[in-house]
Motif scaffolding. Structure first.
Motif, PDB file in Angstrom:
ATOM      1  N   LEU A  63     -26.453  61.597  -1.649  1.00 37.76           N
ATOM      2  CA  LEU A  63     -25.974  60.352  -2.246  1.00 37.76           C
ATOM      3  C   LEU A  63     -25.769  60.563  -3.732  1.00 37.76           C
ATOM      4  O   LEU A  63     -26.637  61.109  -4.415  1.00 37.76           O
ATOM      5  CB  LEU A  63     -26.985  59.222  -2.025  1.00 37.76           C
ATOM      6  CG  LEU A  63     -27.331  58.873  -0.586  1.00 37.76           C
ATOM      7  CD1 LEU A  63     -28.401  57.787  -0.561  1.00 37.76           C
ATOM      8  CD2 LEU A  63     -26.105  58.416   0.163  1.00 37.76           C
ATOM      9  N   PHE A  64     -24.615  60.144  -4.248  1.00 33.77           N
ATOM     10  CA  PHE A  64     -24.311  60.199  -5.676  1.00 33.77           C
ATOM     11  C   PHE A  64     -24.309  58.764  -6.190  1.00 33.77           C
ATOM     12  O   PHE A  64     -23.615  57.910  -5.623  1.00 33.77           O
ATOM     13  CB  PHE A  64     -22.935  60.831  -5.915  1.00 33.77           C
ATOM     14  CG  PHE A  64     -22.816  62.227  -5.364  1.00 33.77           C
ATOM     15  CD1 PHE A  64     -23.286  63.304  -6.089  1.00 33.77           C
ATOM     16  CD2 PHE A  64     -22.233  62.463  -4.130  1.00 33.77           C
ATOM     17  CE1 PHE A  64     -23.182  64.596  -5.597  1.00 33.77           C
ATOM     18  CE2 PHE A  64     -22.123  63.739  -3.628  1.00 33.77           C
ATOM     19  CZ  PHE A  64     -22.597  64.816  -4.360  1.00 33.77           C
ATOM     20  N   TYR A  65     -25.058  58.495  -7.263  1.00 41.49           N
ATOM     21  CA  TYR A  65     -25.164  57.120  -7.750  1.00 41.49           C
ATOM     22  C   TYR A  65     -25.509  57.083  -9.228  1.00 41.49           C
ATOM     23  O   TYR A  65     -25.913  58.078  -9.823  1.00 41.49           O
ATOM     24  CB  TYR A  65     -26.202  56.337  -6.942  1.00 41.49           C
ATOM     25  CG  TYR A  65     -27.561  56.993  -6.875  1.00 41.49           C
ATOM     26  CD1 TYR A  65     -28.572  56.645  -7.768  1.00 41.49           C
ATOM     27  CD2 TYR A  65     -27.843  57.955  -5.915  1.00 41.49           C
ATOM     28  CE1 TYR A  65     -29.815  57.246  -7.706  1.00 41.49           C
ATOM     29  CE2 TYR A  65     -29.078  58.556  -5.849  1.00 41.49           C
ATOM     30  CZ  TYR A  65     -30.059  58.211  -6.743  1.00 41.49           C
ATOM     31  OH  TYR A  65     -31.282  58.813  -6.694  1.00 41.49           O
ATOM     32  N   LYS A  66     -25.327  55.907  -9.805  1.00 39.78           N
ATOM     33  CA  LYS A  66     -25.701  55.654 -11.200  1.00 39.78           C
ATOM     34  C   LYS A  66     -26.789  54.597 -11.171  1.00 39.78           C
ATOM     35  O   LYS A  66     -26.625  53.556 -10.531  1.00 39.78           O
ATOM     36  CB  LYS A  66     -24.497  55.172 -11.998  1.00 39.78           C
ATOM     37  CG  LYS A  66     -23.413  56.222 -12.105  1.00 39.78           C
ATOM     38  CD  LYS A  66     -22.223  55.726 -12.870  1.00 39.78           C
ATOM     39  CE  LYS A  66     -21.167  56.822 -12.928  1.00 39.78           C
ATOM     40  NZ  LYS A  66     -19.961  56.395 -13.635  1.00 39.78           N
ATOM     41  N   LEU A  89     -34.665  65.705  -2.561  1.00 37.87           N
ATOM     42  CA  LEU A  89     -34.561  66.264  -3.905  1.00 37.87           C
ATOM     43  C   LEU A  89     -33.633  65.366  -4.717  1.00 37.87           C
ATOM     44  O   LEU A  89     -32.552  65.015  -4.256  1.00 37.87           O
ATOM     45  CB  LEU A  89     -33.984  67.683  -3.850  1.00 37.87           C
ATOM     46  CG  LEU A  89     -33.666  68.345  -5.188  1.00 37.87           C
ATOM     47  CD1 LEU A  89     -34.967  68.734  -5.889  1.00 37.87           C
ATOM     48  CD2 LEU A  89     -32.802  69.559  -4.994  1.00 37.87           C
ATOM     49  N   THR A  90     -34.063  64.991  -5.915  1.00 37.03           N
ATOM     50  CA  THR A  90     -33.239  64.172  -6.804  1.00 37.03           C
ATOM     51  C   THR A  90     -32.908  64.981  -8.052  1.00 37.03           C
ATOM     52  O   THR A  90     -33.789  65.593  -8.644  1.00 37.03           O
ATOM     53  CB  THR A  90     -33.974  62.873  -7.199  1.00 37.03           C
ATOM     54  OG1 THR A  90     -34.257  62.140  -6.005  1.00 37.03           O
ATOM     55  CG2 THR A  90     -33.119  62.017  -8.116  1.00 37.03           C
ATOM     56  N   VAL A  91     -31.630  64.974  -8.431  1.00 40.03           N
ATOM     57  CA  VAL A  91     -31.152  65.694  -9.607  1.00 40.03           C
ATOM     58  C   VAL A  91     -30.573  64.681 -10.580  1.00 40.03           C
ATOM     59  O   VAL A  91     -29.814  63.799 -10.197  1.00 40.03           O
ATOM     60  CB  VAL A  91     -30.062  66.725  -9.225  1.00 40.03           C
ATOM     61  CG1 VAL A  91     -29.539  67.445 -10.457  1.00 40.03           C
ATOM     62  CG2 VAL A  91     -30.591  67.710  -8.210  1.00 40.03           C
ATOM     63  N   LYS A  92     -30.950  64.827 -11.860  1.00 38.51           N
ATOM     64  CA  LYS A  92     -30.466  63.933 -12.920  1.00 38.51           C
ATOM     65  C   LYS A  92     -29.405  64.664 -13.731  1.00 38.51           C
ATOM     66  O   LYS A  92     -29.612  65.806 -14.150  1.00 38.51           O
ATOM     67  CB  LYS A  92     -31.635  63.535 -13.817  1.00 38.51           C
ATOM     68  CG  LYS A  92     -31.269  62.634 -14.964  1.00 38.51           C
ATOM     69  CD  LYS A  92     -32.514  62.324 -15.790  1.00 38.51           C
ATOM     70  CE  LYS A  92     -32.202  61.447 -16.974  1.00 38.51           C
ATOM     71  NZ  LYS A  92     -33.408  61.179 -17.768  1.00 38.51           N
ATOM     72  N   TYR A  93     -28.286  64.000 -13.962  1.00 41.06           N
ATOM     73  CA  TYR A  93     -27.195  64.564 -14.767  1.00 41.06           C
ATOM     74  C   TYR A  93     -27.166  63.846 -16.106  1.00 41.06           C
ATOM     75  O   TYR A  93     -26.934  62.639 -16.154  1.00 41.06           O
ATOM     76  CB  TYR A  93     -25.850  64.376 -14.060  1.00 41.06           C
ATOM     77  CG  TYR A  93     -25.737  65.150 -12.765  1.00 41.06           C
ATOM     78  CD1 TYR A  93     -25.267  66.451 -12.769  1.00 41.06           C
ATOM     79  CD2 TYR A  93     -26.098  64.585 -11.548  1.00 41.06           C
ATOM     80  CE1 TYR A  93     -25.158  67.175 -11.588  1.00 41.06           C
ATOM     81  CE2 TYR A  93     -25.991  65.296 -10.370  1.00 41.06           C
ATOM     82  CZ  TYR A  93     -25.516  66.585 -10.397  1.00 41.06           C
ATOM     83  OH  TYR A  93     -25.413  67.304  -9.234  1.00 41.06           O
ATOM     84  N   GLN A 101     -19.387  67.778 -13.905  1.00 37.43           N
ATOM     85  CA  GLN A 101     -19.629  68.350 -12.580  1.00 37.43           C
ATOM     86  C   GLN A 101     -19.976  67.253 -11.575  1.00 37.43           C
ATOM     87  O   GLN A 101     -19.538  67.299 -10.425  1.00 37.43           O
ATOM     88  CB  GLN A 101     -20.759  69.389 -12.652  1.00 37.43           C
ATOM     89  CG  GLN A 101     -21.062  70.068 -11.339  1.00 37.43           C
ATOM     90  CD  GLN A 101     -19.927  70.931 -10.836  1.00 37.43           C
ATOM     91  OE1 GLN A 101     -19.087  71.390 -11.597  1.00 37.43           O
ATOM     92  NE2 GLN A 101     -19.890  71.151  -9.545  1.00 37.43           N
ATOM     93  N   PHE A 102     -20.752  66.262 -12.006  1.00 39.88           N
ATOM     94  CA  PHE A 102     -21.105  65.126 -11.161  1.00 39.88           C
ATOM     95  C   PHE A 102     -19.831  64.415 -10.695  1.00 39.88           C
ATOM     96  O   PHE A 102     -19.669  64.125  -9.507  1.00 39.88           O
ATOM     97  CB  PHE A 102     -22.005  64.152 -11.938  1.00 39.88           C
ATOM     98  CG  PHE A 102     -22.321  62.873 -11.218  1.00 39.88           C
ATOM     99  CD1 PHE A 102     -23.329  62.829 -10.269  1.00 39.88           C
ATOM    100  CD2 PHE A 102     -21.617  61.710 -11.485  1.00 39.88           C
ATOM    101  CE1 PHE A 102     -23.631  61.655  -9.609  1.00 39.88           C
ATOM    102  CE2 PHE A 102     -21.913  60.531 -10.832  1.00 39.88           C
ATOM    103  CZ  PHE A 102     -22.921  60.503  -9.890  1.00 39.88           C
ATOM    104  N   ASP A 103     -18.908  64.152 -11.629  1.00 36.33           N
ATOM    105  CA  ASP A 103     -17.652  63.478 -11.281  1.00 36.33           C
ATOM    106  C   ASP A 103     -16.844  64.309 -10.285  1.00 36.33           C
ATOM    107  O   ASP A 103     -16.231  63.767  -9.368  1.00 36.33           O
ATOM    108  CB  ASP A 103     -16.828  63.198 -12.543  1.00 36.33           C
ATOM    109  CG  ASP A 103     -17.488  62.157 -13.443  1.00 36.33           C
ATOM    110  OD1 ASP A 103     -18.294  61.344 -12.921  1.00 36.33           O
ATOM    111  OD2 ASP A 103     -17.220  62.165 -14.656  1.00 36.33           O
ATOM    112  N   LYS A 104     -16.864  65.624 -10.456  1.00 34.51           N
ATOM    113  CA  LYS A 104     -16.143  66.514  -9.550  1.00 34.51           C
ATOM    114  C   LYS A 104     -16.758  66.453  -8.142  1.00 34.51           C
ATOM    115  O   LYS A 104     -16.045  66.371  -7.140  1.00 34.51           O
ATOM    116  CB  LYS A 104     -16.197  67.938 -10.098  1.00 34.51           C
ATOM    117  CG  LYS A 104     -15.423  68.947  -9.310  1.00 34.51           C
ATOM    118  CD  LYS A 104     -15.517  70.319  -9.971  1.00 34.51           C
ATOM    119  CE  LYS A 104     -14.865  71.371  -9.116  1.00 34.51           C
ATOM    120  NZ  LYS A 104     -15.015  72.712  -9.694  1.00 34.51           N
TER     121      LYS A 104
END
Length: 127
Positions: A63-66, A89-93, A101-104
């Motif tokens: 899941l990608f989110y803000k 696993l959670t990754v913070k950008y 890279q997140f947008d891509k």
């Protein structure tokens, strides 16, 4: 709001409906906490790198989110207590290159999701 990516693995012993319910449950937690879901990547059933809770396979979802930082605490608390989720696993950008890279990644996830929804429609029109 900060950009985040959460990958979680659901037990392979669940039915398709139960897996979908777990994914929906996680999405609902994000919505309740005020996060903006920008992309989803259902990677499907895959082999694990190593055995986890006597399972060699698992259903992967990204899941990608803000969201705000407090949202992550609540999300991870729920993932920890869920018996059907075996890993997460959670990754913070934060940096500009990371956000690019997140947008891509979000664009790729949304593109593949759109292709998956068009494929069943094409099969239906051929039949």
């Amino acid at each position: 709001m900060t950009c985040y990516e959460t990958l979680f693995v659901v037990k392979p012993t669940l039915t398709e409906e139960e897996i979908a319910a777990q994914i929906t449950k996680v999405k609902d937690i994000l919505a309740k906490e005020g996060a903006e879901l920008v992309g989803t990547n259902d990677m499907g059933m895959r082999k694990l790198a190593y055995q986890v809770e006597k399972h060699n396979r698992g259903y992967y979802t990204v899941l990608f989110y803000k969201a705000a930082g407090s949202t992550i605490e609540e999300l991870e608390r729920n993932l920890k207590i869920s018996e059907d989720i075996i890993k997460f696993l959670t990754v913070k950008y934060t940096k500009q290159k990371e956000i690019a890279q997140f947008d891509k990644l979000v664009a790729e996830a949304n593109k593949s999701a759109a292709a998956e929804t068009k494929a069943p429609e094409a099969e239906a029109t051929e039949a």
